[in-house]
Design a protein around this motif. Structure first.
Motif, short mmCIF file in Angstrom:
data_model
loop_
_atom_site.label_atom_id
_atom_site.label_comp_id
_atom_site.label_asym_id
_atom_site.label_seq_id
_atom_site.Cartn_x
_atom_site.Cartn_y
_atom_site.Cartn_z
N ILE A 33 0.84 -1.21 0.00
CA ILE A 33 0.00 0.00 0.00
C ILE A 33 0.87 1.26 0.00
CG2 ILE A 33 -1.70 1.33 1.32
CD1 ILE A 33 -2.81 -1.34 2.34
N ALA A 34 1.95 1.23 0.76
CA ALA A 34 2.85 2.39 0.81
C ALA A 34 3.51 2.63 -0.55
CB ALA A 34 3.92 2.18 1.88
N ILE A 35 3.89 1.56 -1.23
CA ILE A 35 4.51 1.70 -2.56
C ILE A 35 3.51 2.28 -3.56
CG2 ILE A 35 5.44 0.41 -4.52
CD1 ILE A 35 6.72 -1.50 -2.49
N VAL A 36 2.27 1.79 -3.52
CA VAL A 36 1.23 2.31 -4.42
C VAL A 36 1.00 3.80 -4.14
CG1 VAL A 36 -1.20 2.15 -5.07
CG2 VAL A 36 0.13 0.06 -4.71
N ALA A 37 0.98 4.16 -2.87
CA ALA A 37 0.78 5.57 -2.51
C ALA A 37 1.96 6.42 -2.96
CB ALA A 37 0.59 5.69 -1.00
N LEU A 38 3.17 5.90 -2.83
CA LEU A 38 4.35 6.63 -3.29
C LEU A 38 4.34 6.82 -4.80
CD1 LEU A 38 7.15 5.06 -1.05
CD2 LEU A 38 6.42 7.46 -1.04
N ALA A 39 3.67 5.91 -5.50
CA ALA A 39 3.56 6.02 -6.96
C ALA A 39 2.58 7.11 -7.37
CB ALA A 39 3.13 4.68 -7.56
N ALA A 175 12.12 5.06 11.61
CA ALA A 175 10.73 5.52 11.61
C ALA A 175 10.55 6.73 12.53
CB ALA A 175 9.80 4.39 12.04
N ILE A 176 11.20 6.71 13.67
CA ILE A 176 11.09 7.85 14.61
C ILE A 176 11.67 9.10 13.98
CG2 ILE A 176 11.93 8.77 16.80
CD1 ILE A 176 11.73 5.95 17.94
N THR A 192 6.25 10.19 5.68
CA THR A 192 5.44 9.20 6.40
C THR A 192 5.24 7.93 5.56
OG1 THR A 192 3.44 10.35 5.59
CG2 THR A 192 4.20 10.86 7.82
N LEU A 193 5.09 8.09 4.26
CA LEU A 193 4.93 6.91 3.41
C LEU A 193 6.21 6.08 3.37
CD1 LEU A 193 2.86 8.34 0.42
CD2 LEU A 193 2.10 6.67 2.12
N VAL A 194 7.36 6.75 3.32
CA VAL A 194 8.63 6.03 3.36
C VAL A 194 8.78 5.30 4.69
CG1 VAL A 194 11.14 6.28 3.38
CG2 VAL A 194 9.77 7.57 1.72
#
Length: 230
Positions: A33-39, A175-176, A192-194
């Protein structure tokens, strides 16, 4: 009251085994989901969904670890600190908190800020619980050594548990840092997506290590190997 140590540990814990697998699937879903959002496909909405999915994965991992710790405590005297696994409570607390923040962000309530806070909370959880899988391996291994049973699969599981601890520690720190930078308002959504992508990959590795650990201690009981303890 007499209990059979080897038989209780040899009996398959299906809930724990499937829990580790589902946890790994949750990590895959988070990363995808994060990869799709980054796209560039609906990044705001997918970031919120990603936050919710990862929170659910944390809850599943916490439940799986708790199930194994409880089973160990029923066959061997262990301290409260050992049974909590360090950050076990943080998994439930921040997992639920992250899901709530994700739902609020999905509803459009300050999504950038809430997701950034959730990322920081998730990173803190990985730091606090980085040694949980390793601690579980040590407790299980000690129980089986007491019974006089060892196998090659235990060594492999131990290596995976140690590796996952190091990966969790580094991913939690990353992440922090990314979450703090996102809160500052600089490229918030991208950071945040990364961070969620890093968390998802880490959860995949941790879930795989947990499944391998649980399965490595599932073996048939050989006649004459059961040892009774009082």
């Amino acid at each position: 009251m007499n209990t059979t140590l080897v038989e209780s540990r040899a009996r398959p814990n299906d809930a724990a085994a499937y829990g580790g697998l589902i946890d790994a699937i949750g990590g895959i879903a988070t990363a995808v989901i994060a990869i799709v959002a980054l796209a560039g496909f609906a990044p705001d909405v997918l970031a919120s969904i990603c936050t919710i999915v990862f929170g659910a994965a944390l809850l599943i991992e916490g439940g799986t670890l708790l199930s194994e710790y409880v089973q160990i405590s029923s066959t061997e005297a262990t301290s409260e600190e050992q049974l909590t696994g360090g950050g076990l409570s943080a998994m439930f607390l921040f997992g639920i908190g992250g899901i709530v923040l994700g739902v609020l962000a999905l509803l459009g309530i300050a999504p950038a800020a809430l997701i950034s806070v959730a990322v920081i909370a998730y990173g803190s959880t990985l730091l606090l619980s980085s040694s949980s899988v390793r601690q579980l391996y040590l407790l299980q291994s000690a129980t089986m050594r007491t019974a006089g049973i060892r196998s090659g699969s235990e060594l492999m599981a131990g290596g995976m548990a140690s590796g996952s601890a190091g990966v969790q520690l580094l991913a939690g720190l990353a992440a922090i840092v990314l979450g703090i930078l996102a809160v500052s308002g600089s490229h918030t959504l991208l950071l945040t997506l990364v961070a969620l992508l890093v968390l998802g990959v880490t959860e995949l590795l941790t879930g795989s290590a947990l499944s391998a650990l649980v399965l490595s201690f599932m073996r048939p009981v050989r006649p004459g190997t059961a040892r009774e303890v009082r």
